[in-house]
Design a protein around this motif. Structure first.
Motif, short mmCIF file in Angstrom:
data_model
loop_
_atom_site.label_atom_id
_atom_site.label_comp_id
_atom_site.label_asym_id
_atom_site.label_seq_id
_atom_site.Cartn_x
_atom_site.Cartn_y
_atom_site.Cartn_z
N UNK A 88 0.86 -1.19 0.00
CA UNK A 88 0.00 0.00 0.00
C UNK A 88 0.89 1.24 0.00
N UNK A 89 0.48 2.23 -0.73
CA UNK A 89 1.26 3.45 -0.82
C UNK A 89 0.75 4.51 0.14
N UNK A 90 1.64 5.41 0.53
CA UNK A 90 1.33 6.49 1.45
C UNK A 90 0.85 7.70 0.64
N UNK A 91 -0.41 8.07 0.81
CA UNK A 91 -0.97 9.17 0.03
C UNK A 91 -0.27 10.49 0.33
N UNK A 92 0.23 10.63 1.55
CA UNK A 92 0.97 11.86 1.89
C UNK A 92 2.24 11.95 1.06
N UNK A 93 2.92 10.80 0.90
CA UNK A 93 4.15 10.79 0.09
C UNK A 93 3.82 11.08 -1.37
N UNK A 94 2.73 10.51 -1.86
CA UNK A 94 2.32 10.76 -3.24
C UNK A 94 2.00 12.24 -3.44
N UNK A 95 1.35 12.85 -2.45
CA UNK A 95 1.00 14.26 -2.53
C UNK A 95 2.24 15.12 -2.69
N UNK A 96 3.32 14.74 -1.98
CA UNK A 96 4.55 15.54 -2.01
C UNK A 96 5.50 15.12 -3.13
N UNK A 97 5.26 13.94 -3.73
CA UNK A 97 6.20 13.42 -4.73
C UNK A 97 5.45 12.86 -5.94
N UNK A 98 4.46 13.58 -6.40
CA UNK A 98 3.59 13.07 -7.47
C UNK A 98 4.38 12.74 -8.74
N UNK A 99 5.32 13.59 -9.12
CA UNK A 99 6.09 13.36 -10.34
C UNK A 99 6.94 12.11 -10.23
N UNK A 100 7.61 11.93 -9.08
CA UNK A 100 8.44 10.74 -8.87
C UNK A 100 7.59 9.47 -8.82
N UNK A 101 6.40 9.56 -8.22
CA UNK A 101 5.49 8.43 -8.14
C UNK A 101 5.08 7.97 -9.54
N UNK A 102 4.68 8.91 -10.39
CA UNK A 102 4.25 8.55 -11.75
C UNK A 102 5.42 8.03 -12.59
N UNK A 103 6.61 8.58 -12.36
CA UNK A 103 7.79 8.12 -13.10
C UNK A 103 8.11 6.67 -12.73
N UNK A 104 7.97 6.33 -11.46
CA UNK A 104 8.22 4.95 -11.01
C UNK A 104 7.18 3.99 -11.57
N UNK A 105 5.92 4.43 -11.62
CA UNK A 105 4.87 3.60 -12.19
C UNK A 105 5.10 3.37 -13.68
N UNK A 106 5.64 4.36 -14.35
CA UNK A 106 5.93 4.23 -15.78
C UNK A 106 6.92 3.10 -16.01
N UNK A 107 7.87 2.93 -15.09
CA UNK A 107 8.84 1.84 -15.20
C UNK A 107 8.13 0.49 -15.08
N UNK A 108 6.99 0.48 -14.42
CA UNK A 108 6.18 -0.73 -14.28
C UNK A 108 5.25 -0.94 -15.47
N UNK A 109 5.26 0.00 -16.40
CA UNK A 109 4.38 -0.11 -17.56
C UNK A 109 3.01 0.49 -17.33
N UNK A 110 2.87 1.34 -16.30
CA UNK A 110 1.58 1.95 -15.97
C UNK A 110 1.60 3.44 -16.27
N UNK A 111 0.44 3.96 -16.60
CA UNK A 111 0.30 5.39 -16.84
C UNK A 111 0.28 6.17 -15.55
N UNK A 112 0.29 7.51 -15.63
CA UNK A 112 0.27 8.34 -14.42
C UNK A 112 -1.03 8.17 -13.64
N UNK A 113 -0.92 7.93 -12.35
CA UNK A 113 -2.09 7.72 -11.49
C UNK A 113 -2.24 8.80 -10.43
N UNK A 114 -1.22 9.63 -10.26
CA UNK A 114 -1.30 10.63 -9.19
C UNK A 114 -2.46 11.62 -9.38
N UNK A 115 -2.78 12.07 -10.61
CA UNK A 115 -3.90 13.02 -10.74
C UNK A 115 -5.22 12.48 -10.19
#
Length: 447
Positions: A1-28
């Motif tokens: 499970x991911x920490x929404x507070x971390x995603x809030x502060x690191x949205x760009x890094x979160x989406x970049x890491x998901x891209x490495x997994x083959x997933x589109x941006x989910x932070x928005x």
């Protein structure tokens, strides 16, 4: 499970890491749900605060004999009593929606995980041993077992259907010997504590290690004495509160032993091992490895689990890999270690090493097949389980979890059979296993 507070502060890094997994941006979408959730919680809290304040003001108005004000305040409180449950339900619904969305997102790959979309992006780390040369054409394990009369897929099919096997005599004992050897090695030399866990677990335990909700169809479910897969949707839906899942790996109960607890840092690293049957519906493996024992609905595996601090997780990962490798080294089996790329890792993994053992009877010329997978999960599972530890500063933090096969007993059996086969179809017993076989050195057909 991911920490929404971390995603809030690191949205760009979160989406970049998901891209490495083959997933589109989910932070928005996640942040939009989070904003709705926080707004709903704020409304509910403000209503509660206003109710408390108005209740206090009623007493003051009555004391001042201001009946009009007291009446207005009482009417306001009555209205708040009506609206507050609705606000609380809205806040809970938004919170549940966020949890549901977060629960379906895989772990983020570590920075040193190779790039890649599938197994073709995996990187070889090192090799042990070499391919053996035979004076004859090596046979696959199912041909060997069938010729010996000790491996029976037809009998298993009559009992249970496809992807089951009946082992007899020398091969049944050899499988037992391999499992006992692994347990003795991990407990006697590697410092793991042996555990005999339940084979049936509740939904929240499956959720804790990441089998639910995404991989529900890959599990077997026992409901009122019936064994069901998630495809039996109507029945499972009605009886969900009564069902138990058959474990796909001992990782599930072993890791969840620390759920909803706060450990003392002195207890870490906690190292656990178990030899258990494992059950997988293999819903996503239709048509794959249909021959022999490679992919079964029921198989035996020795599992390794570590509960560690964030500072020790990486070192523990390397140690776990070495423990799993030692099994194959003592069996003198040729293998390679692969670092999985971002697109080929399991759902809960942050970084994974796969050990692939050489099986000379697989296909033309032999093939490497996975026999162990050792994964560092960071705090991903710990957040789902609410598993924490308390350090010297007294503050609770999430533990880091690791798991690995130490190793898959059925596949080790296959590797031993194919590697140690002899021209007459008998199987030489590796020296390290002979004490577990009553001194037997060769498994041959009864004459």
């Amino acid at each position: 499970m991911h920490d929404i507070k971390w995603i809030r502060d690191n949205a760009t890094a979160f989406d970049a890491a998901l891209k490495r997994r083959g997933l589109g941006p989910l932070s928005p979408s996640l942040l939009a749900i989070d904003e709705k959730r926080r707004a709903a919680i704020l409304k509910s809290e403000q209503a509660q605060a206003r109710r408390n304040s108005a209740s206090k003001e009623i007493g003051e108005a009555k004391k001042a004999r201001d009946d009009a004000r007291a009446g207005a305040l009482m009417a306001e409180v009555a209205e708040l009593k009506t609206t507050m449950p609705e606000l609380e339900l809205a806040a809970k619904a938004a919170d549940d929606e966020l949890v549901r969305e977060l629960a379906a997102i895989p772990n983020l790959p570590a920075d040193d995980v190779p790039e890649g979309a599938d197994e073709h992006g995996n990187v070889q780390r090192h090799l042990f041993g070499a391919v053996r040369n035979y004076a004859f054409a090596p046979k696959p394990h199912d041909d060997l077992g069938g010729a010996l009369g000790y491996m029976d897929f037809e009998a298993a099919a009559k009992l249970s259907g496809a992807r089951f096997v009946v082992l007899k005599k020398g091969l049944a004992r050899l499988e037992r010997a391999i499992g006992q050897f692994m347990l003795d090695l991990h407990t006697g030399e590697h410092g793991y504590t042996e555990v005999n866990p339940p084979l049936l677990v509740r939904d929240h335990v499956m959720f804790g290690t990441g089998q639910l909700p995404k991989f529900e169809d890959d599990q077997f479910w026992a409901v009122k004495g019936e064994l069901l897969t998630a495809s039996d949707a109507d029945v499972v839906g009605k009886l969900r509160s009564e069902r138990l899942g058959l474990i796909p790996t001992a990782e599930v109960p072993l890791t969840n032993l620390v759920r909803e607890s706060i450990l003392d840092e002195k207890e870490l690293p906690m190292r656990l091992t178990a030899l258990t049957p494992c059950f997988r519906a293999e819903a996503g493996a239709a048509g794959r490895d249909t021959r022999g024992m490679i992919r079964q609905h029921q198989f035996t595996k020795v599992e390794l689990v570590s509960i560690a601090t964030p500072e020790n997780g990486k070192d523990e990962h390397e140690r776990m890999l070495a423990c799993a490798e030692e099994v194959l080294r003592r069996l003198d089996l040729h293998y390679r270690v692969m670092t999985l790329c971002a697109g080929d890792m399991g759902f809960s993994a942050q970084k994974t090493y796969d050990i692939e053992v050489w099986m000379p009877g697989q296909g033309e010329g032999g093939a490497y097949r996975e026999i162990s997978s050792c994964s560092l999960c960071g705090d991903f599972q710990a957040r789902r389980m609410d598993a924490r530890y308390r350090g010297a500063d007294g503050k609770p933090r999430f533990v880091h979890t690791l798991n690995g096969s130490g190793t898959a007993v059925g596949r080790a059996l296959i590797a031993v059979m194919e590697t140690y086969q002899q021209e007459d179809g008998s199987i030489a017993v590796p020296e390290v296993l002979q004490p577990y076989m009553g001194g037997l050195k060769v498994i041959a057909r009864d004459r």
